[in-house]
Scaffold this motif. Structure first.
Motif, PDB file in Angstrom:
ATOM      1  N   SER A 131      21.164  41.568-116.039  1.00 57.73           N
ATOM      2  CA  SER A 131      20.922  42.569-117.080  1.00 57.73           C
ATOM      3  C   SER A 131      19.438  42.851-117.253  1.00 57.73           C
ATOM      4  CB  SER A 131      21.531  42.110-118.408  1.00 57.73           C
ATOM      5  OG  SER A 131      22.942  42.036-118.315  1.00 57.73           O
ATOM      6  N   ASP A 132      18.618  41.832-117.122  1.00 57.33           N
ATOM      7  CA  ASP A 132      17.178  42.010-117.263  1.00 57.33           C
ATOM      8  C   ASP A 132      16.631  42.910-116.160  1.00 57.33           C
ATOM      9  OD1 ASP A 132      14.571  41.156-118.583  1.00 57.33           O
ATOM     10  OD2 ASP A 132      14.203  40.525-116.507  1.00 57.33           O
ATOM     11  N   PHE A 133      17.078  42.675-114.925  1.00 61.10           N
ATOM     12  CA  PHE A 133      16.624  43.512-113.810  1.00 61.10           C
ATOM     13  C   PHE A 133      17.080  44.952-114.013  1.00 61.10           C
ATOM     14  CE2 PHE A 133      17.350  45.526-109.681  1.00 61.10           C
ATOM     15  CZ  PHE A 133      16.099  45.388-109.093  1.00 61.10           C
ATOM     16  N   ALA A 134      18.350  45.128-114.392  1.00 61.47           N
ATOM     17  CA  ALA A 134      18.867  46.485-114.604  1.00 61.47           C
ATOM     18  C   ALA A 134      18.115  47.182-115.731  1.00 61.47           C
ATOM     19  CB  ALA A 134      20.364  46.428-114.919  1.00 61.47           C
ATOM     20  N   GLY A 135      17.756  46.427-116.777  1.00 57.08           N
ATOM     21  CA  GLY A 135      17.003  47.011-117.872  1.00 57.08           C
ATOM     22  C   GLY A 135      15.619  47.459-117.451  1.00 57.08           C
ATOM     23  N   THR A 136      14.970  46.672-116.591  1.00 61.11           N
ATOM     24  CA  THR A 136      13.658  47.050-116.058  1.00 61.11           C
ATOM     25  C   THR A 136      13.754  48.360-115.283  1.00 61.11           C
ATOM     26  OG1 THR A 136      12.914  44.754-115.913  1.00 61.11           O
ATOM     27  CG2 THR A 136      11.802  46.357-114.498  1.00 61.11           C
ATOM     28  N   CYS A 137      14.791  48.478-114.474  1.00 60.10           N
ATOM     29  CA  CYS A 137      14.991  49.715-113.705  1.00 60.10           C
ATOM     30  C   CYS A 137      15.268  50.896-114.634  1.00 60.10           C
ATOM     31  CB  CYS A 137      16.151  49.536-112.726  1.00 60.10           C
ATOM     32  SG  CYS A 137      15.833  48.360-111.398  1.00 60.10           S
ATOM     33  N   GLU A 138      16.099  50.667-115.631  1.00 59.30           N
ATOM     34  CA  GLU A 138      16.466  51.746-116.548  1.00 59.30           C
ATOM     35  C   GLU A 138      15.255  52.307-117.281  1.00 59.30           C
ATOM     36  OE1 GLU A 138      19.657  52.634-120.174  1.00 59.30           O
ATOM     37  OE2 GLU A 138      19.342  50.591-119.439  1.00 59.30           O
ATOM     38  N   LEU A 139      14.348  51.439-117.679  1.00 60.60           N
ATOM     39  CA  LEU A 139      13.152  51.876-118.388  1.00 60.60           C
ATOM     40  C   LEU A 139      12.303  52.809-117.533  1.00 60.60           C
ATOM     41  CD1 LEU A 139      12.027  48.577-120.182  1.00 60.60           C
ATOM     42  CD2 LEU A 139      12.983  50.635-121.249  1.00 60.60           C
ATOM     43  N   GLN A 140      12.429  52.687-116.220  1.00 63.07           N
ATOM     44  CA  GLN A 140      11.664  53.526-115.301  1.00 63.07           C
ATOM     45  C   GLN A 140      12.493  54.677-114.727  1.00 63.07           C
ATOM     46  OE1 GLN A 140       8.377  53.131-114.892  1.00 63.07           O
ATOM     47  NE2 GLN A 140       8.512  51.458-116.388  1.00 63.07           N
ATOM     48  N   GLY A 141      13.665  54.915-115.324  1.00 61.17           N
ATOM     49  CA  GLY A 141      14.484  56.054-114.917  1.00 61.17           C
ATOM     50  C   GLY A 141      15.334  55.831-113.688  1.00 61.17           C
ATOM     51  N   VAL A 142      15.522  54.576-113.293  1.00 67.03           N
ATOM     52  CA  VAL A 142      16.352  54.259-112.127  1.00 67.03           C
ATOM     53  C   VAL A 142      17.619  53.544-112.605  1.00 67.03           C
ATOM     54  CG1 VAL A 142      16.511  53.004-109.946  1.00 67.03           C
ATOM     55  CG2 VAL A 142      14.364  54.106-110.609  1.00 67.03           C
ATOM     56  N   ALA A 143      18.764  54.137-112.377  1.00 67.03           N
ATOM     57  CA  ALA A 143      20.036  53.552-112.803  1.00 67.03           C
ATOM     58  C   ALA A 143      20.651  52.747-111.659  1.00 67.03           C
ATOM     59  CB  ALA A 143      21.012  54.645-113.245  1.00 67.03           C
ATOM     60  N   VAL A 144      20.922  51.475-111.928  1.00 71.14           N
ATOM     61  CA  VAL A 144      21.619  50.607-110.978  1.00 71.14           C
ATOM     62  C   VAL A 144      22.874  50.099-111.674  1.00 71.14           C
ATOM     63  CG1 VAL A 144      19.531  49.958-109.724  1.00 71.14           C
ATOM     64  CG2 VAL A 144      20.241  48.612-111.706  1.00 71.14           C
TER      65      VAL A 144
END
Length: 394
Positions: free
Chosen positions: A342-355
Motif C-alpha cells: 500500500s505504501d508503494f502504491a500510495g507513492t505512485c498515486e501521489l505522482q499520478g501513476v496508478a498501479v
C-alpha cells in the motif's frame, strides 16, 4: 391450499386527489420489507477494477493490464463500418469468428464458445456444471473474478496457496480435489504474479485429475509468454474431454473495450456453455474487430514483442533495486512487497501513476509505453531510496 401471504391492495385516491400508500389488508405500509438477495451473493466481494490515476499533471494508468497501444492497423476502419447496422442484432452464433478461431488452432467451430470477455465464458461454464454445495478449486492469489464467479454459480471456493516462487502448487491443488469438486482453474500466466504452469507438471496434473472434474486453463496472457515450456492445450484437448482453455482479445489484441473472449473445449462442454450464455452477448462490432485482428498476425507479433521487451526491462530494473519480482510472463510485473504494498502504491498515486496494490501481498504493475515505464521505474527508485536514474537504460 392457496398461499396465506397478503399482498398490497391497489392504491386509491383520497377525496383531494392524492394517492394513498399501498397497504396490506388494512395494515400500515410495509416499510420494513426488502428484496431478498441470495446469501451467497450478499457475501461475495465486489470486483475491484484497476484504479484510475489522478487527473492532474500527466496521469499514467498501469493498473488494469490494458494494452498501451490502440487496436491493430485496419481494425477500427472495418469494425466501425458495422455501426450502420446497430439496429440489427449481431450473429448470435458468431459463426464467422468461431470458424476462424477454430481454423487458427486446428479445431472445429463446435469446439469454440464466445463471451463478453473470457471471464464471461468462465461464468457460462460454472453455471453449466456447478450446483449448490459443489466446489471450485484454484490457486491464490490469482484472478480476483474467480471467487465471484464461483459464488454466483452457487459453488464454494477452495483456494490453494501459491508456492514461494509464486507458481501454482499443482500437487496441493490435486490434493484439494474431492467428490464435491466440479472445476479446477489454472491461470497461466497467473494474474497477478505473472508466472506460468510448467508443461510437464500440468500434463501430469491433468492426467491425475478425475475425468468428471473440469480443468480450466486460463490463458488470457499466453501471447506474452517467452522462453518457458508451457502446456500445449490444443494437443491436450484431444486427450482430455474435461479440459477447457480460456483466451481473450482484451490483452495482446488491444480490444479490452469491446469485450471478446473465447474458450476451446469439447463439443459437449461448448454446447452447455452456449445454453447458459446471455443471448447476443458479443456485439457485431466486437465480432468484426476480433475477426480482423485475428488476421493481423505479423502486426500482432511485432506489438507483443515490443511489450515483452519493455516488460523484461522493467522487471530487470525493479530487481536491480533489490525488489522481489518473480518470473514475469504476462504484460505486467508483480512486486512481492508484502505489507509495504500500500505504501508503494500510495507513492505512485501521489505522482499520478496508478498501479494495482493487493494489501499485505504485493503490487501488480502493467507494462505501458516506454515513457510510462520510465516514470514507474523512477518512482520505484525514489521509493527504494536509490539515486534516480540508477537503473536507467544504458
Amino acid at each position: 391450499m392457496p398461499s396465506q401471504r397478503s399482498w398490497p391492495s391497489r392504491s386509491q385516491r383520497s377525496p383531494d386527489g392524492e394517492r394513498t400508500p399501498l397497504t396490506c389488508d388494512g395494515e400500515d405500509q410495509m416499510t420494513h420489507a426488502r428484496p431478498q438477495i441470495r446469501a451467497e451473493v450478499a457475501a461475495l466481494p465486489a470486483y475491484k477494477p484497476g484504479k484510475k490515476p489522478a487527473t492532474s499533471g500527466r496521469p499514467v494508468k498501469l493498473s488494469s493490464n490494458e494494452n498501451p497501444f490502440p487496436p491493430l492497423d485496419g481494425v477500427l476502419a472495418e469494425a466501425t463500418a458495422c455501426l450502420e447496422g446497430l439496429n440489427r442484432y449481431p450473429d448470435i452464433a458468431a459463426v464467422e469468428l468461431r470458424t476462424a478461431l477454430a481454423e487458427s488452432v486446428g479445431l472445429g467451430a463446435g469446439n469454440v464458445a464466445l463471451g463478453a470477455g473470457s471471464v464471461a465464458v468462465l461464468y457460462h461454464l460454472l453455471s453449466a456444471v456447478c450446483e449448490p454445495g459443489s466446489e471450485v478449486v484454484y490457486a491464490w492469489r490469482s484472478f480476483e473474478a474467480y471467487p465471484i464467479a464461483a459464488g454466483i454459480a452457487g459453488a464454494r471456493s477452495v483456494q490453494v496457496p501459491l508456492r514461494p516462487d509464486a507458481t501454482h502448487d499443482l500437487d496441493a491443488m490435486l490434493a484439494a480435489v474431492n467428490e464435491k469438486t466440479r472445476v479446477v482453474i489454472v491461470c497461466s500466466p497467473n494474474n497477478p504474479t505473472g508466472t506460468v504452469a510448467d508443461r510437464r507438471e500440468f500434463e501430469l496434473f491433468l492426467a491425475a485429475l478425475p475425468r468428471d472434474v473440469v480443468c480450466v486453463l486460463d490463458e488470457a496472457y499466453v501471447e506474452f509468454v517467452r522462453g518457458s515450456d508451457i502446456p500445449e492445450p490444443v494437443h491436450l484437448l484431444a486427450q482430455h474431454e474435461n479440459l477447457v482453455v480460456l483466451r481473450t482479445f482484451s490483452k495482446a489484441y488491444g480490444l479490452a473495450g469491446l469485450r471478446v473472449g473465447y474458450s476451446l473445449a469439447s463439443e459437449e462442454l461448448t454446447e452447455a456453455m452456449a445454453k447458459t450464455a446471455i443471448p447476443f452477448g458479443v456485439t457485431q462490432l466486437a465480432q468484426t474487430a476480433a475477426l480482423v485482428s485475428l488476421g493481423r498476425t505479423d502486426d500482432l507479433r511485432d506489438r507483443v514483442d515490443a511489450i515483452v521487451e519493455e516488460r523484461d526491462r522493467v522487471a530487470a530494473a525493479l530487481r536491480g533495486l533489490g525488489l522481489a519480482v518473480p518470473d514475469a510472463q504476462g504484460n505486467f510485473v508483480w512486486l512481492a512487497l508484502g505489507d509495504a504494498a500500500s505504501d508503494f502504491a500510495g507513492t505512485c498515486e501521489l505522482q499520478g501513476v496508478a498501479v494495482r496494490p493487493f494489501d499485505g501481498e504485493g503490487v501488480r504493475v502493467t507494462v505501458g509505453t516506454v515513457d510510462e515505464n520510465d516514470r514507474l521505474i523512477a518512482l520505484a527508485e525514489q521509493w527504494a531510496g536509490a539515486p534516480v536514474g540508477a537503473t536507467a537504460r544504458s
